[in-house]
Design a protein around this motif. Structure first.
Motif, PDB file in Angstrom:
ATOM      1  N   UNK A  58       0.839  -1.102  -0.034  1.00  0.00           N
ATOM      2  CA  UNK A  58       0.093  -0.075   0.087  1.00  0.00           C
ATOM      3  C   UNK A  58       0.890   1.224   0.084  1.00  0.00           C
ATOM      4  N   UNK A  59       1.870   1.319   0.798  1.00  0.00           N
ATOM      5  CA  UNK A  59       2.730   2.307   0.957  1.00  0.00           C
ATOM      6  C   UNK A  59       3.653   2.445  -0.506  1.00  0.00           C
ATOM      7  N   UNK A 118       9.692  11.265  10.709  1.00  0.00           N
ATOM      8  CA  UNK A 118       9.117  11.528  11.998  1.00  0.00           C
ATOM      9  C   UNK A 118       7.746  11.035  12.253  1.00  0.00           C
ATOM     10  N   UNK A 119       7.013  11.021  11.258  1.00  0.00           N
ATOM     11  CA  UNK A 119       5.504  10.512  11.426  1.00  0.00           C
ATOM     12  C   UNK A 119       5.544   8.964  11.372  1.00  0.00           C
ATOM     13  N   UNK A 128       8.854   4.296   5.887  1.00  0.00           N
ATOM     14  CA  UNK A 128       8.386   5.134   6.844  1.00  0.00           C
ATOM     15  C   UNK A 128       6.780   5.206   6.565  1.00  0.00           C
ATOM     16  N   UNK A 129       6.301   5.332   5.395  1.00  0.00           N
ATOM     17  CA  UNK A 129       4.816   5.374   5.440  1.00  0.00           C
ATOM     18  C   UNK A 129       4.173   4.196   5.667  1.00  0.00           C
ATOM     19  N   UNK A 130       4.824   2.832   5.429  1.00  0.00           N
ATOM     20  CA  UNK A 130       4.477   1.525   5.766  1.00  0.00           C
ATOM     21  C   UNK A 130       4.278   1.489   7.298  1.00  0.00           C
ATOM     22  N   UNK A 131       5.159   2.066   8.005  1.00  0.00           N
ATOM     23  CA  UNK A 131       5.148   1.821   9.525  1.00  0.00           C
ATOM     24  C   UNK A 131       4.395   2.928  10.008  1.00  0.00           C
ATOM     25  N   UNK A 177      11.428  17.024  -2.112  1.00  0.00           N
ATOM     26  CA  UNK A 177      11.551  15.291  -1.683  1.00  0.00           C
ATOM     27  C   UNK A 177      12.266  15.284  -0.415  1.00  0.00           C
ATOM     28  N   UNK A 178      13.338  16.016  -0.044  1.00  0.00           N
ATOM     29  CA  UNK A 178      13.961  15.529   1.219  1.00  0.00           C
ATOM     30  C   UNK A 178      13.065  16.212   2.296  1.00  0.00           C
ATOM     31  N   UNK A 179      12.160  16.887   2.113  1.00  0.00           N
ATOM     32  CA  UNK A 179      11.488  17.590   3.371  1.00  0.00           C
ATOM     33  C   UNK A 179      10.224  16.434   3.550  1.00  0.00           C
ATOM     34  N   UNK A 180      10.039  16.086   2.173  1.00  0.00           N
ATOM     35  CA  UNK A 180       8.825  14.870   2.530  1.00  0.00           C
ATOM     36  C   UNK A 180       9.380  13.676   3.033  1.00  0.00           C
ATOM     37  N   UNK A 181      10.501  13.245   2.816  1.00  0.00           N
ATOM     38  CA  UNK A 181      11.200  12.062   3.342  1.00  0.00           C
ATOM     39  C   UNK A 181      11.395  12.211   4.959  1.00  0.00           C
TER      40      UNK A 181
END
Length: 264
Positions: A75-76, A260-261, A138-141, A251-255
Motif C-alpha cells: 500500500x505504501x 518523524x511521522x 516510513x509510510x508503511x510503518x 523530496x527531502x522534506x517529504x522524506x
C-alpha cells in the motif's frame, strides 16, 4: 478586491500546474504576461496547496489498498508511486540532478553543467533509490498513514516559499530559479507556515489528541530544518538555486517528515 482575489487564483492555478500533472488553465495559457515574477511569487507562496493535491491522491490510494486488503508495505509503495505520478517525478529528477552535481565535487560551473545533463549518474541513482526506500518504509510503518502522507506532501511544498525568499539568489540567469528567486517576502512565508502548522496540528489532534498534534508539528518542523540545511549547502556550492534545487528540497522534506511521522 475582486481583482486581488482573481490574481491570487491565477497564482494558485500556476502553483498546481507547476507542481502537479494538472494542466494549465486556459485563462493562464492566454495570459499576456505569462510567465512573470509577480505571478511566480504568488505561485510559490501557495505551493503548499499543491501538496494537498499530491498527498490527497496518495491518501486515496492508501484507502483503496486498505479496501482490497493490501498489506501496509505494498500500500505504501503504491501511494509513493502515486505521488510521483501526480508530479511526473519532477522533484525526484531534481533530487537526482542535485546529488550528481554536488557529488561530483566540481566548482559551481561544472556542477551546474552536470545538473543540466539528461542522464543520471551514480550519485543520483543511489540517492533516488534510498529516498524512495525510506519513504515507502516510513509510510508503511506510520501509525496513521493517511494523515502522514498528506502532512508530508504539504510540508515538502512548504519549503518552496522559503527557498524563494529575498537573499537567496538564482544560480543561473535563466530557468525556474531565475524566475522565482527572491520573490516571496519573509512575511508571506511566515503567514503560509503559520497556516500550514495550524491546519497540520488540527489534523494531528483529530487523529491523536495533543500527542498527535505535537507529533505532526514536529514532522513539519523537521522537514523544514532538513530543507534549510540542504538549501544552505546548495547555495554555497552552486551560488544560488535552480529548479533542481527546489525539487530536491521538496523530496527531502517529504522524506524527513515521513520519518518523524513513522515514529510511535
Amino acid at each position: 478586491m475582486i481583482l486581488r482575489i482573481t490574481v491570487w487564483a491565477q497564482g494558485l492555478d500556476l502553483a498546481i500546474t507547476l507542481l502537479t500533472i494538472v494542466p494549465l488553465p486556459d485563462h493562464l495559457e492566454d495570459h499576456p504576461d505569462r510567465p512573470n515574477r509577480e505571478l511566480a511569487r504568488r505561485a510559490m507562496t501557495l505551493a503548499p496547496v499543491a501538496g494537498l493535491v499530491v498527498g490527497g491522491g496518495a491518501a486515496l490510494v492508501l484507502l483503496l489498498g486498505d479496501l482490497i486488503g493490501l498489506a501496509p508495505l505494498p500500500r505504501a509503495a503504491l501511494a509513493v508511486a502515486a505521488m510521483e505520478v501526480l508530479t511526473r517525478a519532477l522533484h525526484l529528477d531534481g533530487l537526482a540532478d542535485l546529488a550528481d552535481g554536488l557529488g561530483s565535487g566540481r566548482p559551481a560551473a561544472g556542477a551546474l553543467e552536470i545538473m543540466k545533463r539528461s542522464d543520471i549518474g551514480p550519485f543520483g541513482v543511489v540517492t533516488l533509490l534510498l529516498t524512495l526506500l525510506v519513504q515507502v518504509a516510513a509510510l508503511a510503518t506510520a501509525p496513521d498513514a493517511l494523515v502522514a502522507v498528506v502532512i508530508a506532501a504539504v510540508a515538502g511544498r512548504l519549503t518552496l516559499p522559503w527557498a524563494c525568499r529575498p537573499g537567496v539568489p538564482a544560480a543561473r540567469p535563466d530557468g525556474l530559479g531565475a524566475l522565482v528567486a527572491g520573490t516571496v517576502p519573509i512575511r508571506s512565508s511566515l503567514v503560509v507556515t503559520a497556516v500550514v502548522l495550524a491546519a497540520a496540528t488540527l489534523a494531528g489532534a483529530a487523529a491523536g489528541g495533543l500527542a498527535g498534534a505535537l507529533h505532526v508539528a514536529a514532522a513539519v518542523a523537521v522537514g523544514q530544518g532538513v530543507a534549510y540545511l540542504v538549501l544552505r549547502h546548495a547555495v554555497r556550492r552552486l551560488g544560488g538555486v535552480t529548479g533542481d534545487v527546489f525539487g530536491a528540497l521538496v523530496e527531502l522534506a517529504v522524506t524527513a517528515a515521513l520519518i518523524v511521522l513513522a515514529t510511535a
